[in-house]
Design a protein around this motif. Structure first.
Motif, PDB file in Angstrom:
ATOM      1  N   LYS A  88       0.981  -1.112   0.021  1.00  0.00           N
ATOM      2  CA  LYS A  88       0.014   0.025   0.006  1.00  0.00           C
ATOM      3  C   LYS A  88       0.947   1.332   0.226  1.00  0.00           C
ATOM      4  N   ARG A  89       1.891   1.180   0.933  1.00  0.00           N
ATOM      5  CA  ARG A  89       2.817   2.401   0.866  1.00  0.00           C
ATOM      6  C   ARG A  89       3.389   2.679  -0.520  1.00  0.00           C
ATOM      7  N   ALA A  90       3.945   1.551  -1.325  1.00  0.00           N
ATOM      8  CA  ALA A  90       4.537   1.719  -2.402  1.00  0.00           C
ATOM      9  C   ALA A  90       3.823   2.365  -3.418  1.00  0.00           C
ATOM     10  N   GLN A  91       2.550   2.113  -3.406  1.00  0.00           N
ATOM     11  CA  GLN A  91       1.455   2.693  -4.514  1.00  0.00           C
ATOM     12  C   GLN A  91       0.839   4.103  -3.877  1.00  0.00           C
ATOM     13  N   THR A  92       1.441   4.591  -2.866  1.00  0.00           N
ATOM     14  CA  THR A  92       1.049   6.064  -2.078  1.00  0.00           C
ATOM     15  C   THR A  92       1.795   6.979  -2.848  1.00  0.00           C
ATOM     16  N   PRO A  93       0.979   8.125  -3.362  1.00  0.00           N
ATOM     17  CA  PRO A  93       1.761   9.454  -3.876  1.00  0.00           C
ATOM     18  C   PRO A  93       2.152   9.826  -2.750  1.00  0.00           C
ATOM     19  N   LEU A  94       3.367  10.709  -3.192  1.00  0.00           N
ATOM     20  CA  LEU A  94       4.226  11.570  -2.239  1.00  0.00           C
ATOM     21  C   LEU A  94       3.410  12.840  -1.625  1.00  0.00           C
ATOM     22  N   GLU A  95       3.435  12.817  -0.223  1.00  0.00           N
ATOM     23  CA  GLU A  95       2.675  14.177   0.150  1.00  0.00           C
ATOM     24  C   GLU A  95       3.724  15.343  -0.335  1.00  0.00           C
ATOM     25  N   PRO A  96       2.729  16.470  -0.526  1.00  0.00           N
ATOM     26  CA  PRO A  96       3.477  17.879  -1.333  1.00  0.00           C
ATOM     27  C   PRO A  96       4.681  18.300  -0.717  1.00  0.00           C
ATOM     28  N   ALA A  97       5.086  18.177   0.641  1.00  0.00           N
ATOM     29  CA  ALA A  97       6.455  18.165   1.264  1.00  0.00           C
ATOM     30  C   ALA A  97       7.284  17.267   0.512  1.00  0.00           C
ATOM     31  N   HIS A  99       7.050  15.606  -1.882  1.00  0.00           N
ATOM     32  CA  HIS A  99       7.167  15.767  -3.340  1.00  0.00           C
ATOM     33  C   HIS A  99       8.249  16.603  -3.948  1.00  0.00           C
ATOM     34  N   LYS A 100       8.230  17.866  -3.124  1.00  0.00           N
ATOM     35  CA  LYS A 100       9.155  18.944  -3.192  1.00  0.00           C
ATOM     36  C   LYS A 100      10.487  18.589  -2.868  1.00  0.00           C
ATOM     37  N   TRP A 101      10.818  17.669  -1.873  1.00  0.00           N
ATOM     38  CA  TRP A 101      11.959  17.034  -1.593  1.00  0.00           C
ATOM     39  C   TRP A 101      12.713  16.128  -2.752  1.00  0.00           C
ATOM     40  N   TYR A 102      11.584  15.379  -3.373  1.00  0.00           N
ATOM     41  CA  TYR A 102      11.834  14.461  -4.152  1.00  0.00           C
ATOM     42  C   TYR A 102      12.535  14.864  -5.438  1.00  0.00           C
ATOM     43  N   ASN A 103      11.797  16.335  -5.698  1.00  0.00           N
ATOM     44  CA  ASN A 103      11.941  17.014  -7.013  1.00  0.00           C
ATOM     45  C   ASN A 103      13.645  17.558  -6.807  1.00  0.00           C
ATOM     46  N   GLU A 104      13.813  18.299  -5.472  1.00  0.00           N
ATOM     47  CA  GLU A 104      15.270  18.741  -5.221  1.00  0.00           C
ATOM     48  C   GLU A 104      16.422  17.677  -5.162  1.00  0.00           C
ATOM     49  N   LEU A 105      15.909  16.578  -4.857  1.00  0.00           N
ATOM     50  CA  LEU A 105      16.993  15.594  -4.725  1.00  0.00           C
ATOM     51  C   LEU A 105      17.238  15.165  -6.238  1.00  0.00           C
ATOM     52  N   HIS A 106      16.380  14.802  -7.052  1.00  0.00           N
ATOM     53  CA  HIS A 106      16.419  14.622  -8.407  1.00  0.00           C
ATOM     54  C   HIS A 106      17.324  15.748  -9.145  1.00  0.00           C
ATOM     55  N   THR A 107      17.043  17.136  -8.732  1.00  0.00           N
ATOM     56  CA  THR A 107      17.551  18.218  -9.509  1.00  0.00           C
ATOM     57  C   THR A 107      19.176  18.098  -9.023  1.00  0.00           C
ATOM     58  N   LYS A 108      19.404  17.932  -7.725  1.00  0.00           N
ATOM     59  CA  LYS A 108      20.810  17.859  -7.469  1.00  0.00           C
ATOM     60  C   LYS A 108      21.561  16.733  -8.077  1.00  0.00           C
ATOM     61  N   MET A 109      20.925  15.683  -7.949  1.00  0.00           N
ATOM     62  CA  MET A 109      21.758  14.284  -8.861  1.00  0.00           C
ATOM     63  C   MET A 109      21.851  14.682 -10.367  1.00  0.00           C
ATOM     64  N   VAL A 110      20.961  15.231 -10.809  1.00  0.00           N
ATOM     65  CA  VAL A 110      21.329  15.625 -12.308  1.00  0.00           C
ATOM     66  C   VAL A 110      22.524  16.810 -12.530  1.00  0.00           C
TER      67      VAL A 110
END
Length: 148
Positions: A88-97, A99-110
């Motif tokens: 259930k957790r694997a299919q749960t969308p990320l909360e807004p905060a 999601h923001k951290w996910y995007n920031e982490l991806h940007t730093k990794m790129v």
């Protein structure tokens, strides 16, 4: 769309394998504890269920067969409960905060040479697990220490 129980258990097993079991993530996410407890339950609970069934039937007699079966089924269900939670957790969308951290982490990794496509539409915890796994596997130690 509702998933079947078996597909959710399969997703939970996949998620448990994908999630990076790192001590840096333990205070931030419940997955570390749930995966450890589920792994322990998968190995211990079937044995405990057999012992419970054997001892109750051996010492209390066949009159207690329904209670013995009920307690054995309870012990067998514990690992399934962990796998269902993980599925259930694997299919749960990320909360807004998150999601923001996910995007920031991806940007730093790129910016540091990581090459992959970002899932823009509602990433789930499974995508976060993949990103974190890639971060620990493909990025250098200085980058990972900077993040945590």
């Amino acid at each position: 769309m509702q998933k079947s129980v078996m597909s959710q258990v399969q997703t939970g097993r996949l998620y448990a394998k994908k999630w990076p079991m790192r001590k840096e993530l333990a205070p931030l996410f419940a997955e570390f504890k749930v995966i450890k407890a589920t792994e322990l339950a998968v190995t211990v609970m079937p044995i405990l269920a057999m012992f419970t069934l054997f001892f109750q039937l051996n010492y209390l007699g066949s009159d207690f067969l329904p209670q013995a079966i009920a307690s054995a089924l309870f012990f067998i269900s514990l690992p399934l409960q962990g796998l269902l939670w993980l599925g259930k957790r694997a299919q749960t969308p990320l909360e807004p905060a998150m999601h923001k951290w996910y995007n920031e982490l991806h940007t730093k990794m790129v910016a540091n040479g990581y090459q992959t496509q970002l899932n823009e539409n509602k990433p789930r915890y499974l995508e976060l697990a993949n990103l974190l796994n890639d971060m620990f596997d493909k990025m250098d130690k200085a980058f990972t220490k900077e993040q945590f």
